[in-house]
Write a protein that holds these residues in place. Structure first.
Motif, PDB file in Angstrom:
ATOM      1  N   HIS A 284     -26.889  11.685 -13.190  1.00 15.15           N
ATOM      2  CA  HIS A 284     -28.422  11.878 -12.628  1.00 15.15           C
ATOM      3  C   HIS A 284     -28.546  10.225 -11.925  1.00 15.15           C
ATOM      4  CE1 HIS A 284     -30.192  15.841 -13.749  1.00 15.15           C
ATOM      5  NE2 HIS A 284     -30.734  14.828 -15.526  1.00 15.15           N
ATOM      6  N   GLN A 285     -27.761   9.410 -12.934  1.00 17.42           N
ATOM      7  CA  GLN A 285     -27.449   8.277 -12.483  1.00 17.42           C
ATOM      8  C   GLN A 285     -26.267   7.914 -12.081  1.00 17.42           C
ATOM      9  OE1 GLN A 285     -30.084   5.333 -13.745  1.00 17.42           O
ATOM     10  NE2 GLN A 285     -28.952   3.749 -13.363  1.00 17.42           N
ATOM     11  N   PHE A 286     -25.645   7.893 -10.958  1.00 21.01           N
ATOM     12  CA  PHE A 286     -24.053   6.702 -11.072  1.00 21.01           C
ATOM     13  C   PHE A 286     -23.574   6.345  -9.400  1.00 21.01           C
ATOM     14  CE2 PHE A 286     -25.422  10.832  -8.058  1.00 21.01           C
ATOM     15  CZ  PHE A 286     -24.443  10.369  -6.761  1.00 21.01           C
ATOM     16  N   ALA A 287     -23.121   5.737 -10.009  1.00 12.30           N
ATOM     17  CA  ALA A 287     -22.873   4.084  -8.981  1.00 12.30           C
ATOM     18  C   ALA A 287     -22.051   4.785  -7.917  1.00 12.30           C
ATOM     19  CB  ALA A 287     -22.111   3.548 -10.065  1.00 12.30           C
ATOM     20  N   LYS A 288     -21.357   4.237  -6.484  1.00 14.09           N
ATOM     21  CA  LYS A 288     -20.389   5.081  -5.915  1.00 14.09           C
ATOM     22  C   LYS A 288     -21.020   3.460  -5.070  1.00 14.09           C
ATOM     23  CE  LYS A 288     -22.317   8.477  -3.327  1.00 14.09           C
ATOM     24  NZ  LYS A 288     -21.727   7.842  -1.934  1.00 14.09           N
ATOM     25  N   GLU A 354     -13.274  16.318  -7.184  1.00  8.43           N
ATOM     26  CA  GLU A 354     -13.735  15.549  -5.822  1.00  8.43           C
ATOM     27  C   GLU A 354     -13.932  14.005  -6.565  1.00  8.43           C
ATOM     28  OE1 GLU A 354     -17.868  14.647  -3.346  1.00  8.43           O
ATOM     29  OE2 GLU A 354     -17.266  17.109  -4.380  1.00  8.43           O
ATOM     30  N   ILE A 355     -13.806  13.492  -6.048  1.00  9.15           N
ATOM     31  CA  ILE A 355     -14.080  12.030  -5.920  1.00  9.15           C
ATOM     32  C   ILE A 355     -14.286  11.100  -4.607  1.00  9.15           C
ATOM     33  CG2 ILE A 355     -11.695  10.995  -5.162  1.00  9.15           C
ATOM     34  CD1 ILE A 355     -12.048   9.017  -7.700  1.00  9.15           C
ATOM     35  N   SER A 356     -14.515  12.009  -3.349  1.00  7.59           N
ATOM     36  CA  SER A 356     -14.842  11.342  -2.380  1.00  7.59           C
ATOM     37  C   SER A 356     -15.115  12.373  -1.443  1.00  7.59           C
ATOM     38  CB  SER A 356     -14.110  10.487  -1.494  1.00  7.59           C
ATOM     39  OG  SER A 356     -14.388  10.371  -0.890  1.00  7.59           O
ATOM     40  N   SER A 357     -15.852  12.471  -0.462  1.00  8.31           N
ATOM     41  CA  SER A 357     -16.198  13.331   0.364  1.00  8.31           C
ATOM     42  C   SER A 357     -15.810  12.886   2.048  1.00  8.31           C
ATOM     43  CB  SER A 357     -17.496  14.536   0.396  1.00  8.31           C
ATOM     44  OG  SER A 357     -16.963  14.808  -0.914  1.00  8.31           O
ATOM     45  N   CYS A 358     -16.042  12.798   2.670  1.00  7.34           N
ATOM     46  CA  CYS A 358     -15.705  12.123   4.309  1.00  7.34           C
ATOM     47  C   CYS A 358     -16.402  12.449   5.416  1.00  7.34           C
ATOM     48  CB  CYS A 358     -14.720  11.407   3.785  1.00  7.34           C
ATOM     49  SG  CYS A 358     -13.956  10.287   3.575  1.00  7.34           S
ATOM     50  N   SER A 359     -17.824  12.932   6.111  1.00  7.36           N
ATOM     51  CA  SER A 359     -17.937  14.047   6.689  1.00  7.36           C
ATOM     52  C   SER A 359     -18.466  13.246   8.289  1.00  7.36           C
ATOM     53  CB  SER A 359     -19.641  14.111   6.454  1.00  7.36           C
ATOM     54  OG  SER A 359     -18.668  15.477   4.619  1.00  7.36           O
ATOM     55  N   HIS A 385     -23.064   9.265  17.201  1.00  2.40           N
ATOM     56  CA  HIS A 385     -22.223   9.989  16.447  1.00  2.40           C
ATOM     57  C   HIS A 385     -22.255   9.659  14.437  1.00  2.40           C
ATOM     58  CE1 HIS A 385     -20.353  14.005  18.658  1.00  2.40           C
ATOM     59  NE2 HIS A 385     -21.684  13.043  19.353  1.00  2.40           N
ATOM     60  N   THR A 386     -22.690  10.490  14.207  1.00  2.00           N
ATOM     61  CA  THR A 386     -22.856  10.083  12.552  1.00  2.00           C
ATOM     62  C   THR A 386     -21.509  10.041  11.690  1.00  2.00           C
ATOM     63  OG1 THR A 386     -24.645  11.127  11.625  1.00  2.00           O
ATOM     64  CG2 THR A 386     -25.168   9.428  12.694  1.00  2.00           C
ATOM     65  N   LEU A 387     -20.976   8.983  10.884  1.00  2.79           N
ATOM     66  CA  LEU A 387     -20.265   9.283   9.874  1.00  2.79           C
ATOM     67  C   LEU A 387     -20.442   8.833   8.181  1.00  2.79           C
ATOM     68  CD1 LEU A 387     -18.445   8.986  12.489  1.00  2.79           C
ATOM     69  CD2 LEU A 387     -16.801  10.079  11.501  1.00  2.79           C
ATOM     70  N   ASN A 388     -20.052   9.669   7.434  1.00  2.00           N
ATOM     71  CA  ASN A 388     -20.624   9.266   5.707  1.00  2.00           C
ATOM     72  C   ASN A 388     -19.150   9.725   5.280  1.00  2.00           C
ATOM     73  OD1 ASN A 388     -21.516  11.707   4.588  1.00  2.00           O
ATOM     74  ND2 ASN A 388     -22.401  11.698   6.644  1.00  2.00           N
ATOM     75  N   GLY A 389     -18.978   8.823   4.196  1.00  2.00           N
ATOM     76  CA  GLY A 389     -17.883   9.004   2.514  1.00  2.00           C
ATOM     77  C   GLY A 389     -18.389   7.957   2.114  1.00  2.00           C
ATOM     78  N   SER A 390     -17.430   8.611   0.333  1.00  2.00           N
ATOM     79  CA  SER A 390     -17.314   7.798  -0.152  1.00  2.00           C
ATOM     80  C   SER A 390     -16.176   6.930  -0.247  1.00  2.00           C
ATOM     81  CB  SER A 390     -17.705   8.970  -1.899  1.00  2.00           C
ATOM     82  OG  SER A 390     -18.661   9.744  -1.453  1.00  2.00           O
ATOM     83  N   GLY A 391     -16.292   5.802  -0.582  1.00  2.00           N
ATOM     84  CA  GLY A 391     -14.656   4.544  -0.849  1.00  2.00           C
ATOM     85  C   GLY A 391     -15.008   4.507  -1.331  1.00  2.00           C
ATOM     86  N   LEU A 392     -15.336   4.640  -3.196  1.00  2.00           N
ATOM     87  CA  LEU A 392     -15.454   5.893  -4.023  1.00  2.00           C
ATOM     88  C   LEU A 392     -16.748   6.059  -5.154  1.00  2.00           C
ATOM     89  CD1 LEU A 392     -11.954   6.699  -4.983  1.00  2.00           C
ATOM     90  CD2 LEU A 392     -12.532   7.399  -2.984  1.00  2.00           C
TER      91      LEU A 392
END
Length: 435
Positions: A284-288, A354-359, A385-392
């Motif tokens: 429920h709570q996590f660091a990214k 999964e450890i990252s999604s880049c969209s 245009h917008t993009l987002n991703g986990s790094g990580l």
């Protein structure tokens, strides 16, 4: 949000895009409301023109001494004003109806996105490193972490309930080390600007990145449901970072904007009952550490490839086996046009996770946020245009480090790139209590 004019010009393509995502046709419904709305606007323009003409005629009638005619015109203007106000209220209702339909529809997939119903339709793009062969039975991260009392789910449950964790000692430091390593890499080598954003945001910010209204049940909100001053806990730093471009007009020369942030994230995980109930995979709570780019339509696809490579580089420097997947239409996120998932190998589970999604989101979010830019040499503006991703995802990165660097005696070797962040510690002795 979708462009109604584009739907008007391409109704079949719109429905075909929705069909790829398993969504029923909606072009006819949208265009019916749009047709009624445009007819009303045409009527309002005629009434406004008549009101303007009547207003001008009042002065002429008074100048000619025609008081009765002037009064009749005054009365007509008053009636027309009432008609206009009523029409504007109806127009707002049409706008709200169209928005209600469009806000519940996912983004259009790019043509090269594979069509599929679920994760089984995802396609592997590339793979880095083969999983290390262990000469002992691999443990899962929670067995390693709980052995020395440094990963404490029981105490966290007393404090907050299920799907929370208390990290102590060297594991708390490892989480901080991972985050600092990622931030340093993205800011010093990849040109991202570090941001420390708010972790409480208003409705408009959540709507702008499409968390609302579709995914309201996945979010944590402060205060009572009807409290106008209540805030949302961010499910990802994508929300505040992307909204930095909200209601702004940038010059083309300013783009791309690249932001990164390390934050706590909060999600109810409403649809994940029974999944990953043990450990740190689904919390429920996590660091990214998040990556966000704001760019032009012409460069967004290249920016997507670049962002994905930035996220991949984190895993490469940590020397973790992973694979890059392009998600199919049925597994892709609501606001995405195309998504790459990075899946890291976890020996304890014997699986890639999964450890990252880049969209790449196109102008889907920008329309909701009124985020624009002015092309060089032009007066008009266009949506960015917008993009987002986990790094990580930092917690999952910790999971991957613990499981991939575990030793037969239960200790964990620190990856070389993290040693400067760990004060010289080279091994986590998880089987013993932490000093």
């Amino acid at each position: 949000m979708h462009d109604v004019k584009w739907i008007r010009d391409n109704p079949d393509a719109f429905d075909a895009g929705l069909a790829k995502r398993g969504v029923a046709p909606h072009a006819a419904d949208v265009l019916k409301i749009d047709e009624e709305r445009r007819a009303l606007i045409s009527e309002l323009q005629d009434v406004q023109s008549r009101r303007n003409d009547a207003s001008k005629a009042i002065g002429k009638a008074k100048a000619q001494g025609d008081d009765a005619g002037a009064q009749a015109l005054i009365d007509e203007v008053a009636k027309l004003k009432s008609v206009i106000q009523d029409g504007e209220d109806r127009q707002r209702q049409f706008d709200e109806r169209i928005e209600a339909v469009l806000s519940g529809l996912p983004n259009m997939p790019l043509d090269d996105v594979p069509v599929g119903e679920d994760e089984d339709g995802n396609v592997e793009v590339r793979k880095h490193l083969e999983p290390r062969q262990l000469n002992f039975e691999a443990k899962e991260h929670f067995d390693l972490g709980e052995a020395g009392g440094l990963m404490d789910f029981e105490t966290a449950a007393k404090l907050s309930g299920a799907r929370f964790v208390v990290l102590k000692g060297q594991l708390a430091r490892l989480e901080r080390a991972l985050a600092n390593f990622m931030l340093d890499l993205h800011t010093t080598e990849f040109g991202y600007t570090e941001v420390a954003p708010p972790m409480l945001v208003r409705d408009a910010a959540m709507y702008g990145t499409a968390q609302l209204p579709k995914f309201v049940d996945d979010q944590f909100k402060t205060g009572a449901p009807d409290d106008e001053d209540a805030h949302w806990l961010i499910p990802t730093a994508e929300v505040p970072l992307t909204n930095l471009a909200r209601e702004a007009i940038h010059s083309e020369e300013e783009l791309p904007l690249r932001f990164t942030a390390f934050t706590q994230c909060f999600r109810k995980e409403a649809g994940s009952a029974g999944r990953d109930t043990r450990g740190m995979i689904r919390m429920h709570q996590f660091a990214k550490v998040e990556l966000v780019s704001i760019t032009t339509p012409e460069t967004s696809n290249d920016e997507h490839e670049r962002m994905t490579q930035c996220a991949e580089e984190v895993l490469k420097r940590l020397e973790l086996p992973f694979r890059t997947m392009v998600l199919c239409t049925g597994d892709m996120g609501f606001g995405a046009r195309k998504t790459y998932d990075l899946e890291v190998w976890l020996p304890g589970q014997g699986a890639y996770r999964e450890i990252s999604s880049c969209s790449q989101c196109g102008d889907f979010q920008a329309r909701r946020m009124a985020a624009r830019y002015r092309p060089t040499g032009e007066k008009s503006t266009r949506f960015t245009h917008t993009l987002n991703g986990s790094g990580l995802a930092v917690g999952r990165a910790m999971v991957a480090v613990l499981e991939n660097y575990q030793q037969a005696d239960g200790s964990v070797t620190i990856p070389d790139v993290l040693k400067p962040y760990m004060g010289g510690i080279e091994t986590l002795e998880l089987g013993a209590s932490d000093a």
